[in-house]
Scaffold this motif. Structure first.
Motif, PDB file in Angstrom:
ATOM      1  N   LEU A  60      -0.865  10.703  -3.379  1.00 17.17           N
ATOM      2  CA  LEU A  60       0.130  11.237  -2.444  1.00 17.17           C
ATOM      3  C   LEU A  60      -0.135  12.718  -2.163  1.00 17.17           C
ATOM      4  O   LEU A  60       0.024  13.182  -1.029  1.00 17.17           O
ATOM      5  CB  LEU A  60       1.536  11.048  -3.008  1.00 17.17           C
ATOM      6  N   ALA A  61      -0.572  13.454  -3.189  1.00 21.69           N
ATOM      7  CA  ALA A  61      -0.895  14.874  -3.008  1.00 21.69           C
ATOM      8  C   ALA A  61      -2.059  15.041  -2.032  1.00 21.69           C
ATOM      9  O   ALA A  61      -2.089  15.990  -1.243  1.00 21.69           O
ATOM     10  CB  ALA A  61      -1.233  15.517  -4.354  1.00 21.69           C
ATOM     11  N   ALA A  62      -3.021  14.114  -2.086  1.00 20.04           N
ATOM     12  CA  ALA A  62      -4.151  14.171  -1.153  1.00 20.04           C
ATOM     13  C   ALA A  62      -3.674  13.970   0.288  1.00 20.04           C
ATOM     14  O   ALA A  62      -4.166  14.628   1.211  1.00 20.04           O
ATOM     15  CB  ALA A  62      -5.189  13.112  -1.523  1.00 20.04           C
ATOM     16  N   VAL A  63      -2.706  13.051   0.472  1.00 21.81           N
ATOM     17  CA  VAL A  63      -2.145  12.830   1.810  1.00 21.81           C
ATOM     18  C   VAL A  63      -1.399  14.080   2.265  1.00 21.81           C
ATOM     19  O   VAL A  63      -1.526  14.516   3.418  1.00 21.81           O
ATOM     20  CB  VAL A  63      -1.201  11.608   1.817  1.00 21.81           C
ATOM     21  N   GLU A  64      -0.617  14.674   1.371  1.00 20.91           N
ATOM     22  CA  GLU A  64       0.132  15.886   1.714  1.00 20.91           C
ATOM     23  C   GLU A  64      -0.816  17.018   2.122  1.00 20.91           C
ATOM     24  O   GLU A  64      -0.549  17.768   3.064  1.00 20.91           O
ATOM     25  CB  GLU A  64       0.989  16.310   0.521  1.00 20.91           C
ATOM     26  N   SER A  65      -1.938  17.132   1.403  1.00 28.05           N
ATOM     27  CA  SER A  65      -2.927  18.164   1.724  1.00 28.05           C
ATOM     28  C   SER A  65      -3.507  17.938   3.124  1.00 28.05           C
ATOM     29  O   SER A  65      -3.673  18.895   3.899  1.00 28.05           O
ATOM     30  CB  SER A  65      -4.042  18.145   0.679  1.00 28.05           C
ATOM     31  N   LYS A  66      -3.816  16.685   3.447  1.00 29.12           N
ATOM     32  CA  LYS A  66      -4.346  16.368   4.776  1.00 29.12           C
ATOM     33  C   LYS A  66      -3.308  16.661   5.860  1.00 29.12           C
ATOM     34  O   LYS A  66      -3.649  17.172   6.934  1.00 29.12           O
ATOM     35  CB  LYS A  66      -4.772  14.905   4.852  1.00 29.12           C
ATOM     36  N   VAL A  67      -2.046  16.347   5.586  1.00 26.83           N
ATOM     37  CA  VAL A  67      -0.985  16.626   6.557  1.00 26.83           C
ATOM     38  C   VAL A  67      -0.896  18.122   6.816  1.00 26.83           C
ATOM     39  O   VAL A  67      -0.762  18.561   7.977  1.00 26.83           O
ATOM     40  CB  VAL A  67       0.369  16.077   6.052  1.00 26.83           C
ATOM     41  N   LEU A  68      -0.979  18.936   5.759  1.00 25.29           N
ATOM     42  CA  LEU A  68      -0.953  20.390   5.937  1.00 25.29           C
ATOM     43  C   LEU A  68      -2.114  20.861   6.806  1.00 25.29           C
ATOM     44  O   LEU A  68      -1.940  21.705   7.695  1.00 25.29           O
ATOM     45  CB  LEU A  68      -1.014  21.091   4.574  1.00 25.29           C
ATOM     46  N   GLU A  69      -3.311  20.313   6.541  1.00 26.20           N
ATOM     47  CA  GLU A  69      -4.473  20.667   7.366  1.00 26.20           C
ATOM     48  C   GLU A  69      -4.219  20.325   8.830  1.00 26.20           C
ATOM     49  O   GLU A  69      -4.509  21.118   9.737  1.00 26.20           O
ATOM     50  CB  GLU A  69      -5.716  19.928   6.868  1.00 26.20           C
ATOM     51  N   ASP A  70      -3.697  19.118   9.054  1.00 31.13           N
ATOM     52  CA  ASP A  70      -3.434  18.680  10.426  1.00 31.13           C
ATOM     53  C   ASP A  70      -2.416  19.586  11.110  1.00 31.13           C
ATOM     54  O   ASP A  70      -2.533  19.889  12.307  1.00 31.13           O
ATOM     55  CB  ASP A  70      -2.928  17.231  10.439  1.00 31.13           C
ATOM     56  N   VAL A 110       0.837  -1.203   0.000  1.00 30.13           N
ATOM     57  CA  VAL A 110       0.000   0.000   0.000  1.00 30.13           C
ATOM     58  C   VAL A 110       0.874   1.255   0.000  1.00 30.13           C
ATOM     59  O   VAL A 110       0.586   2.237  -0.704  1.00 30.13           O
ATOM     60  CB  VAL A 110      -0.947   0.000   1.216  1.00 30.13           C
ATOM     61  N   ILE A 111       1.945   1.240   0.782  1.00 35.13           N
ATOM     62  CA  ILE A 111       2.871   2.381   0.830  1.00 35.13           C
ATOM     63  C   ILE A 111       3.453   2.640  -0.558  1.00 35.13           C
ATOM     64  O   ILE A 111       3.501   3.788  -1.024  1.00 35.13           O
ATOM     65  CB  ILE A 111       3.994   2.123   1.860  1.00 35.13           C
ATOM     66  N   ASN A 112       3.887   1.580  -1.214  1.00 39.04           N
ATOM     67  CA  ASN A 112       4.459   1.724  -2.556  1.00 39.04           C
ATOM     68  C   ASN A 112       3.425   2.266  -3.538  1.00 39.04           C
ATOM     69  O   ASN A 112       3.757   3.054  -4.444  1.00 39.04           O
ATOM     70  CB  ASN A 112       4.992   0.377  -3.052  1.00 39.04           C
ATOM     71  N   TRP A 113       2.165   1.843  -3.365  1.00 41.33           N
ATOM     72  CA  TRP A 113       1.099   2.337  -4.245  1.00 41.33           C
ATOM     73  C   TRP A 113       0.919   3.848  -4.095  1.00 41.33           C
ATOM     74  O   TRP A 113       0.798   4.577  -5.078  1.00 41.33           O
ATOM     75  CB  TRP A 113      -0.209   1.619  -3.920  1.00 41.33           C
ATOM     76  N   TYR A 114       0.922   4.335  -2.851  1.00 39.14           N
ATOM     77  CA  TYR A 114       0.784   5.777  -2.624  1.00 39.14           C
ATOM     78  C   TYR A 114       1.929   6.543  -3.274  1.00 39.14           C
ATOM     79  O   TYR A 114       1.716   7.588  -3.916  1.00 39.14           O
ATOM     80  CB  TYR A 114       0.745   6.084  -1.122  1.00 39.14           C
ATOM     81  N   TYR A 115       3.153   6.040  -3.105  1.00 38.31           N
ATOM     82  CA  TYR A 115       4.306   6.768  -3.630  1.00 38.31           C
ATOM     83  C   TYR A 115       4.473   6.627  -5.139  1.00 38.31           C
ATOM     84  O   TYR A 115       5.284   7.340  -5.737  1.00 38.31           O
ATOM     85  CB  TYR A 115       5.577   6.316  -2.898  1.00 38.31           C
ATOM     86  N   SER A 116       3.698   5.754  -5.758  1.00 41.37           N
ATOM     87  CA  SER A 116       3.725   5.653  -7.213  1.00 41.37           C
ATOM     88  C   SER A 116       2.529   6.350  -7.839  1.00 41.37           C
ATOM     89  O   SER A 116       2.385   6.383  -9.055  1.00 41.37           O
ATOM     90  CB  SER A 116       3.727   4.173  -7.641  1.00 41.37           C
ATOM     91  N   ASN A 117       1.655   6.926  -6.990  1.00 34.71           N
ATOM     92  CA  ASN A 117       0.446   7.599  -7.461  1.00 34.71           C
ATOM     93  C   ASN A 117       0.480   9.049  -6.980  1.00 34.71           C
ATOM     94  O   ASN A 117       0.158   9.346  -5.832  1.00 34.71           O
ATOM     95  CB  ASN A 117      -0.794   6.869  -6.915  1.00 34.71           C
ATOM     96  N   ARG A 118       0.895   9.950  -7.851  1.00 34.92           N
ATOM     97  CA  ARG A 118       1.115  11.351  -7.469  1.00 34.92           C
ATOM     98  C   ARG A 118      -0.174  12.001  -6.935  1.00 34.92           C
ATOM     99  O   ARG A 118      -0.129  12.776  -5.979  1.00 34.92           O
ATOM    100  CB  ARG A 118       1.617  12.105  -8.700  1.00 34.92           C
ATOM    101  N   GLU A 119      -1.308  11.678  -7.534  1.00 35.23           N
ATOM    102  CA  GLU A 119      -2.572  12.287  -7.109  1.00 35.23           C
ATOM    103  C   GLU A 119      -2.943  11.863  -5.693  1.00 35.23           C
ATOM    104  O   GLU A 119      -3.341  12.686  -4.858  1.00 35.23           O
ATOM    105  CB  GLU A 119      -3.684  11.895  -8.079  1.00 35.23           C
TER     106      GLU A 119
END
Length: 441
Positions: free
Chosen positions: A400-410, A389-398
């Motif tokens: 990963l960007a959603a995770v980055e956005s959530k991290v910024l919110e947090d 699953v981790i590898n899937w996130y890091y191979s899917n830019r869209e």
């Protein structure tokens, strides 16, 4: 390049841009020269087609292509020059496109508003405090047993939670109505599938018994012609089935991914999952309170219509997909799901996005690689193969960007909580994980 700007209303701007003819003409000539090297025309050797012929044959098409690109490039240059922040795409109105003359066009667009961040120091936040008890674990395991249970026919009166098989015929003023009748229909009592009073009226009936239920359709019923209508349902009970929960054994454990360790390991994993759910629920409730406070404090922020329209479209597509809509269905979504269904939520999301963006910029907040990695690992931890699953996130830019956005919110929430007045409230596990506003349900 000549640029003039005019404020038409609120956030709307009109940009008049003039581009020297030489910029367009030189680019057209350059492209025609490159194309001439590969063009094959009868009567000319390859690569030897005269420029006069190239202009006659291809000049207009190439010029239109160059004009589009130059307008796009020059618009970006103009907004940088004028220090503007466009919200959405501009509406372009050409004024002069003739060959040999300067290119001139008008770009109409909205700009992002200047957001003045309100001091949130001292805001009140309630933090649920709960723990996972043995009784909570027992309750969840009971739910699992029911999920894996079987239905068995019983010879007794129908009760709440039973599955019944019925025939029913509905009438309004003595006349049958569409969708009001069925034979051999299965119904779980207490599921809420039928209108209020229908399922309750079957409770206590015996197999073979017939009964007439006098009911009223809800005022908000989806079929307009039945809203608030008084009706009668003639019901016959054909059979009653009771749910027999699955036993707490190795077969049950295996259904939920526990192959070894027996009941002790099963309870341990259930407890860990419940603790994770509790943590996420508490953080979610705190975050929601902070976001609500941010929205309330910044209610005066002017919103670009273009961004609200984009958000309405996004919410509409999201709802369509949730209800099983897919690519290739030729539907008029705007008629099916009109804008006003989403306008309020869209405005909230745009306002929140603008304020959070300003808070990120003002406080120099960054979603560091370590923090993003931790968030991805947390998401992956509930899967059988977390590394995949981790590898899937890091191979899917869209994604990963959603995770980055959530991290910024947090991170913004964490920053605002530094100055908040946090009041702890003890509650049960179930109260803590129940979404705000749904406690009664």
């Amino acid at each position: 390049m000549q640029v003039s700007i005019e404020t038409t209303s609120g956030l709307e701007r009109r940009l008049t841009v003039g581009v020297p003819a030489a910029r367009v003409d030189s680019e057209v000539d350059e492209r025609l020269k490159k194309a001439a090297k590969n063009v094959r025309l009868p009567g000319f050797r390859p690569g030897k087609v005269p420029m006069k012929v190239m202009r006659q044959r291809y000049g207009e098409g190439v010029r239109q292509e160059v004009l589009g690109e130059v307008m796009s490039q020059s618009f970006q240059e103009a907004v940088v020059q004028e220090k503007l922040r466009p919200a959405g795409q501009p509406s372009i109105e050409p004024r002069s496109l003739d060959a040999g003359k300067d290119l001139e066009y008008i770009a109409t667009f909205e700009v992002l508003p200047e957001v003045e961040v309100v001091d949130m120091q001292g805001m009140q936040v309630e933090k649920p405090v709960a723990e996972v008890t043995d009784a909570d674990i027992d309750n969840i395991i009971e739910v699992f047993c029911k999920q894996q249970g079987t239905w068995e026919e019983v010879e007794r009166a129908a009760a709440e939670g039973d599955k019944v098989n019925i025939d029913y015929a509905g009438t309004r003023d003595g006349e049958a109505f569409d969708g009001g009748s069925a034979e051999g229909a299965d119904l779980e009592l207490g599921s809420g599938r039928m209108i209020p009073g229908f399922e309750d009226g079957i409770v206590g009936m015996q197999v073979g018994e017939e009964k007439v239920l006098e009911l009223t359709f809800p005022e908000e019923y989806h079929a307009e012609e039945l809203r608030g209508a008084a009706v009668e349902f003639k019901v016959k009970l054909n059979s009653v089935q009771a749910l027999v929960p699955a036993p707490v054994d190795e077969a049950l454990f295996a259904q939920y991914g526990v192959e070894e360790g027996g009941e002790e390991q099963f309870r341990k994993e259930v407890s860990e999952n419940m603790s994770r759910e509790l943590k996420n629920a508490v953080e979610g409730k705190i975050k929601q309170q902070v976001m609500d406070a941010v929205l309330e404090a910044h209610g005066g922020v002017e919103l670009p219509r273009a961004l609200v329209a984009q958000e309405v479209d996004a919410l509409r597509r999201q709802m369509f997909q949730q209800f099983g809509g897919g690519v290739g269905q030729n539907l008029d979504l705007k008629s099916l799901l009109p804008d006003d269904m989403f306008a309020e939520n869209a405005e909230k999301r745009v306002r929140l996005g603008l304020v959070l963006s300003e808070l990120v910029s003002k406080n120099g907040i960054r979603a560091t690689a370590d923090r993003v990695r931790a968030a991805v690992e947390d998401l992956a931890s509930t899967y059988e193969d977390p590394e995949e699953v981790i590898n899937w996130y890091y191979s899917n830019r869209e994604q990963l960007a959603a995770v980055e956005s959530k991290v910024l919110e947090d991170l913004v929430v964490e920053k605002l909580l530094e100055g908040a007045n946090i009041v702890e409230k003890e509650c049960s596990y179930q109260e803590a994980i129940t979404p705000a506003g749904q406690e009664d349900a």
